[in-house]
Scaffold this motif. Structure first.
Motif, PDB file in Angstrom:
ATOM      1  N   GLN A  52       0.729  -1.211   0.008  1.00  0.00           N
ATOM      2  CA  GLN A  52       0.029  -0.166   0.147  1.00  0.00           C
ATOM      3  C   GLN A  52       0.833   1.204  -0.109  1.00  0.00           C
ATOM      4  N   HIS A  53       2.098   1.146   0.436  1.00  0.00           N
ATOM      5  CA  HIS A  53       2.930   2.250   0.408  1.00  0.00           C
ATOM      6  C   HIS A  53       4.034   2.475  -0.596  1.00  0.00           C
ATOM      7  N   GLU A  54       3.746   1.633  -1.577  1.00  0.00           N
ATOM      8  CA  GLU A  54       4.798   1.590  -2.861  1.00  0.00           C
ATOM      9  C   GLU A  54       4.579   2.818  -3.646  1.00  0.00           C
ATOM     10  N   ASP A  55       5.488   3.340  -4.295  1.00  0.00           N
ATOM     11  CA  ASP A  55       5.358   4.681  -5.033  1.00  0.00           C
ATOM     12  C   ASP A  55       6.680   4.543  -5.839  1.00  0.00           C
ATOM     13  N   GLU A  56       7.074   5.841  -6.625  1.00  0.00           N
ATOM     14  CA  GLU A  56       8.083   5.922  -7.334  1.00  0.00           C
ATOM     15  C   GLU A  56       9.457   5.811  -6.662  1.00  0.00           C
ATOM     16  N   ILE A  61       9.901  -5.958  -2.506  1.00  0.00           N
ATOM     17  CA  ILE A  61       9.992  -7.317  -2.870  1.00  0.00           C
ATOM     18  C   ILE A  61       9.628  -8.203  -1.910  1.00  0.00           C
ATOM     19  N   ALA A  62       8.687  -9.053  -2.422  1.00  0.00           N
ATOM     20  CA  ALA A  62       8.289 -10.178  -1.806  1.00  0.00           C
ATOM     21  C   ALA A  62       8.569 -11.423  -2.123  1.00  0.00           C
ATOM     22  N   LEU A  63       9.465 -12.024  -1.082  1.00  0.00           N
ATOM     23  CA  LEU A  63       9.899 -13.416  -1.195  1.00  0.00           C
ATOM     24  C   LEU A  63       8.809 -14.317  -0.784  1.00  0.00           C
TER      25      LEU A  63
END
Length: 310
Positions: A52-56, A61-63
């Motif tokens: 939810q907090h991803e941006d530019e 990275i989800a293992l």
């Protein structure tokens, strides 16, 4: 560009607070920032919360499964675009807004990597805070004496090219301990490792004596065996070899005789929380129990060190 790698395991809230603080860092005009959070197979709601907090400027990275700190950090570094890499644990907080800038000054000054202090919250006079601060001061003294692999990669910056040239963290270090020392030894063969006292981070983990003893016992097992196999002189200079039954079989009877003392850890831990207990009284007791726990860890059977991947 500076790429910050933050490994996360079931601690999304703490990681997001760290990200918030990292966004406030003051950078040179010619630098930009990316933050890479690596969810190390948490298996809870961490991935969805972090997404939810991803941006530019912030990526996740989800293992698919828990792979350990070495593999998680390597995964973040693999996707990093920066010329410089910074590693910081999610239960740590940078002190001040020039944390990154001071690391960057060391790297641009000719060092392959830069390490800084890991300290307790300012003003905290509790036992574990004092113990942690003394450990940080000891690492600084060791570094000044030329033991450049004494620092912690919980507060660590490095040229991305050097990191990749030495293949990053060794993924054989799955259990707790020594993965940082192993990387620093290998980097020290490539160039100078700097110590940056201004680049301080605060460690927020709530320590307990049983928890510390378990970490020491775990680190003394496969991780220590790997490290001593590959870097025996470094292992000796750090002082761990003196407690290793694998290297000194004559310690075995001492390990057997002192093992029951570890049963006192819960009682000692409760006493450590009492403000009227003198620090100087319990510090040698804790150090002795830590040494016994480490010695015990070296008596555990293991399959032996795996060959290093090429």
């Amino acid at each position: 560009m500076i790429s910050i790698i933050v490994p996360v395991f079931r601690n999304a809230g703490s990681a997001l607070e760290l990200v918030r603080l990292l966004r406030l860092q003051e950078l040179p005009n010619d630098s930009t920032l990316e933050i890479i959070m690596v969810d190390d197979g948490s298996g809870d709601d961490s991935t969805s919360r972090l997404q939810q907090h991803e941006d530019e400027h912030v990526r996740l990275i989800a293992l698919p499964r828990n792979m350990g700190r070495s593999a998680a950090r390597n995964a973040g570094a693999y996707h990093a675009q920066g010329k410089f890499l910074v590693f910081i644990d999610c239960d740590c907080r940078p002190e001040g807004q020039r944390f990154l800038s001071t690391h960057l000054e060391v790297l641009r000054g000719g060092c392959v990597a830069s390490l800084g202090p890991v300290v307790a919250p300012e003003g905290d006079d509790a036992f574990w805070s004092r113990y942690q601060n003394e450990a940080s001061a000891r690492r600084a003294r060791q570094h000044a004496r030329g033991i450049f692999y004494s620092g912690s990669t919980a507060n660590f910056a490095v040229h991305a090219d050097a990191y990749r040239q030495c293949n990053g963290f060794d993924p054989r270090y799955i259990a707790y301990g020594f993965e940082d020392r192993d990387l620093l030894v290998r980097l020290s063969h490539m160039g100078r490792l700097g110590w940056c006292p201004e680049a301080r981070i605060t460690h927020l983990d709530a320590l307990t004596l049983p928890g510390v003893l378990e970490k020491m016992r775990t680190a003394a097992g496969t991780s220590a065996e790997l490290f001593s196999h590959d870097h025996l002189e470094a292992y000796r200079s750090l002082g761990y070899a003196e407690l290793d039954v694998r290297l000194h079989p004559w310690l075995s009877p001492i390990a057997t005789l002192t093992k029951p003392l570890l049963g006192a850890a819960p009682v000692v831990d409760r006493l450590l929380g009492q403000p009227w207990i003198p620090y100087r009284l319990f510090k040698p007791i804790v150090k002795a129990l830590v040494a016994i726990a480490y010695m015990q860890g070296t008596t555990l059977a293991s399959p032996g060190p795996a060959p290093r991947a090429t």
